[in-house]
Scaffold this motif. Sequence first.
Motif, PDB file in Angstrom:
ATOM      1  N   ALA A  14      -6.376  -0.842   3.364  1.00  0.00           N
ATOM      2  CA  ALA A  14      -5.237  -1.062   4.029  1.00  0.00           C
ATOM      3  C   ALA A  14      -4.763  -0.204   5.194  1.00  0.00           C
ATOM      4  N   ASP A  15      -5.840   0.471   5.465  1.00  0.00           N
ATOM      5  CA  ASP A  15      -5.460   1.611   6.935  1.00  0.00           C
ATOM      6  C   ASP A  15      -4.961   0.719   7.929  1.00  0.00           C
ATOM      7  N   LYS A  16      -4.454   1.611   8.740  1.00  0.00           N
ATOM      8  CA  LYS A  16      -3.729   0.680  10.039  1.00  0.00           C
ATOM      9  C   LYS A  16      -5.117   0.263  11.026  1.00  0.00           C
ATOM     10  N   SER A  17      -6.011   0.981  10.806  1.00  0.00           N
ATOM     11  CA  SER A  17      -7.355   0.483  11.620  1.00  0.00           C
ATOM     12  C   SER A  17      -7.767  -0.757  11.388  1.00  0.00           C
ATOM     13  N   HIS A  18      -7.602  -1.072  10.022  1.00  0.00           N
ATOM     14  CA  HIS A  18      -7.955  -2.474   9.683  1.00  0.00           C
ATOM     15  C   HIS A  18      -6.612  -3.647   9.726  1.00  0.00           C
ATOM     16  N   PRO A  19      -6.592  -4.563  10.411  1.00  0.00           N
ATOM     17  CA  PRO A  19      -5.489  -5.389  10.479  1.00  0.00           C
ATOM     18  C   PRO A  19      -5.445  -6.261   9.454  1.00  0.00           C
ATOM     19  N   ALA A  20      -4.540  -7.190   9.096  1.00  0.00           N
ATOM     20  CA  ALA A  20      -4.125  -7.868   7.814  1.00  0.00           C
ATOM     21  C   ALA A  20      -5.423  -8.693   7.484  1.00  0.00           C
ATOM     22  N   GLY A  21      -6.041  -9.369   8.613  1.00  0.00           N
ATOM     23  CA  GLY A  21      -6.969 -10.261   8.238  1.00  0.00           C
ATOM     24  C   GLY A  21      -8.403  -9.626   8.354  1.00  0.00           C
ATOM     25  N   THR A  22      -8.737  -8.290   8.283  1.00  0.00           N
ATOM     26  CA  THR A  22     -10.058  -7.914   8.360  1.00  0.00           C
ATOM     27  C   THR A  22     -10.905  -8.334   7.061  1.00  0.00           C
ATOM     28  N   ARG A  23     -11.922  -8.835   7.310  1.00  0.00           N
ATOM     29  CA  ARG A  23     -12.990  -9.107   6.170  1.00  0.00           C
ATOM     30  C   ARG A  23     -13.851  -7.944   5.798  1.00  0.00           C
ATOM     31  N   PHE A  24     -13.953  -7.714   4.659  1.00  0.00           N
ATOM     32  CA  PHE A  24     -15.005  -6.805   4.102  1.00  0.00           C
ATOM     33  C   PHE A  24     -16.020  -7.251   3.314  1.00  0.00           C
ATOM     34  N   SER A  25     -17.212  -7.036   3.592  1.00  0.00           N
ATOM     35  CA  SER A  25     -18.441  -7.550   3.089  1.00  0.00           C
ATOM     36  C   SER A  25     -18.816  -6.980   1.856  1.00  0.00           C
ATOM     37  N   LEU A  26     -19.408  -7.823   1.030  1.00  0.00           N
ATOM     38  CA  LEU A  26     -19.563  -7.748  -0.274  1.00  0.00           C
ATOM     39  C   LEU A  26     -21.065  -7.843  -0.818  1.00  0.00           C
ATOM     40  N   CYS A  27     -21.859  -7.936   0.401  1.00  0.00           N
ATOM     41  CA  CYS A  27     -23.427  -8.053   0.402  1.00  0.00           C
ATOM     42  C   CYS A  27     -24.028  -7.623   1.694  1.00  0.00           C
ATOM     43  N   PRO A  28     -25.020  -6.799   1.874  1.00  0.00           N
ATOM     44  CA  PRO A  28     -25.441  -6.472   3.029  1.00  0.00           C
ATOM     45  C   PRO A  28     -25.985  -7.803   3.957  1.00  0.00           C
ATOM     46  N   GLU A  29     -26.350  -8.741   3.213  1.00  0.00           N
ATOM     47  CA  GLU A  29     -26.884  -9.838   4.105  1.00  0.00           C
ATOM     48  C   GLU A  29     -25.886 -10.752   4.827  1.00  0.00           C
ATOM     49  N   TRP A  30     -24.546 -10.634   4.349  1.00  0.00           N
ATOM     50  CA  TRP A  30     -23.491 -11.266   4.933  1.00  0.00           C
ATOM     51  C   TRP A  30     -22.690 -10.396   5.983  1.00  0.00           C
ATOM     52  N   ASP A  31     -23.093  -9.154   6.132  1.00  0.00           N
ATOM     53  CA  ASP A  31     -22.349  -8.263   7.153  1.00  0.00           C
ATOM     54  C   ASP A  31     -22.034  -8.852   8.440  1.00  0.00           C
ATOM     55  N   ASP A  32     -22.970  -9.758   9.144  1.00  0.00           N
ATOM     56  CA  ASP A  32     -22.536 -10.582  10.046  1.00  0.00           C
ATOM     57  C   ASP A  32     -21.105 -11.230  10.240  1.00  0.00           C
ATOM     58  N   TYR A  33     -20.946 -11.755   8.988  1.00  0.00           N
ATOM     59  CA  TYR A  33     -19.726 -12.512   8.879  1.00  0.00           C
ATOM     60  C   TYR A  33     -18.252 -11.721   8.609  1.00  0.00           C
ATOM     61  N   CYS A  34     -18.712 -10.407   8.414  1.00  0.00           N
ATOM     62  CA  CYS A  34     -17.199  -9.581   8.115  1.00  0.00           C
ATOM     63  C   CYS A  34     -16.948  -8.598   9.477  1.00  0.00           C
ATOM     64  N   ASN A  35     -15.712  -7.970   9.262  1.00  0.00           N
ATOM     65  CA  ASN A  35     -15.594  -7.045  10.047  1.00  0.00           C
ATOM     66  C   ASN A  35     -15.879  -5.485   9.766  1.00  0.00           C
ATOM     67  N   VAL A  36     -16.233  -5.277   8.315  1.00  0.00           N
ATOM     68  CA  VAL A  36     -16.438  -3.972   7.804  1.00  0.00           C
ATOM     69  C   VAL A  36     -17.680  -4.344   7.026  1.00  0.00           C
ATOM     70  N   PRO A  37     -18.857  -3.643   7.309  1.00  0.00           N
ATOM     71  CA  PRO A  37     -20.029  -3.856   6.539  1.00  0.00           C
ATOM     72  C   PRO A  37     -19.799  -3.437   5.097  1.00  0.00           C
ATOM     73  N   PHE A  38     -20.755  -3.821   4.185  1.00  0.00           N
ATOM     74  CA  PHE A  38     -20.927  -3.324   2.867  1.00  0.00           C
ATOM     75  C   PHE A  38     -21.149  -2.004   2.825  1.00  0.00           C
ATOM     76  N   CYS A  39     -22.095  -1.281   3.560  1.00  0.00           N
ATOM     77  CA  CYS A  39     -22.288  -0.018   3.544  1.00  0.00           C
ATOM     78  C   CYS A  39     -21.320   0.937   3.637  1.00  0.00           C
ATOM     79  N   ASP A  40     -20.292   0.542   4.539  1.00  0.00           N
ATOM     80  CA  ASP A  40     -19.045   1.398   4.529  1.00  0.00           C
ATOM     81  C   ASP A  40     -18.064   1.483   3.276  1.00  0.00           C
ATOM     82  N   LEU A  41     -17.924   0.261   2.815  1.00  0.00           N
ATOM     83  CA  LEU A  41     -17.371   0.282   1.309  1.00  0.00           C
ATOM     84  C   LEU A  41     -18.155   1.109   0.482  1.00  0.00           C
ATOM     85  N   LEU A  42     -19.501   1.130   0.512  1.00  0.00           N
ATOM     86  CA  LEU A  42     -20.127   2.042  -0.525  1.00  0.00           C
ATOM     87  C   LEU A  42     -19.961   3.516  -0.160  1.00  0.00           C
ATOM     88  N   ALA A  43     -19.923   3.841   1.042  1.00  0.00           N
ATOM     89  CA  ALA A  43     -19.664   5.250   1.502  1.00  0.00           C
ATOM     90  C   ALA A  43     -18.116   5.564   1.167  1.00  0.00           C
TER      91      ALA A  43
END
Length: 123
Positions: A14-43
């Motif tokens: 919910a950080d201001k740098s992520h607008p309301a429609g930001t998609r977060f990846s749930l699998c490294p293979e799908w990172d291309d379809y999302c704004n934030v990659p899975f490795c960022d969520l893990l970190a």
Amino acid sequence: MPDRLTKKLLTFMADKSHPAGTRFSLCPEWDDYCNVPFCDLLAVSGVSEDALLAAIDYMADRKALTYCTISGNIFGCKLAHTGLNWREFRVISARERWSARFWGFVSGVFIGVLPWLLSVLRG
């Protein structure tokens, strides 16, 4: 009530740098379809993949986020209204809880004092 991990994830998502429609990846293979990659969520979470996915399932059950799908395959998630405004909803629920406690206390005192007040007025 969110635990420490879900609070950390909600704060990041919910950080201001992520607008309301930001998609977060749930699998490294799908990172291309999302704004934030899975490795960022893990970190950010600092936990294992299984614990992260369990926390995301918990947040989805609580309607804090929704899953993004392509042809029935879940590839990511994005925050719902409850997740975007989780702090406000937490304050509102705490206010309602304390209001109920206050009125319960006041009614208990009133019921306890009422017999004494009636005896004073009669006698």
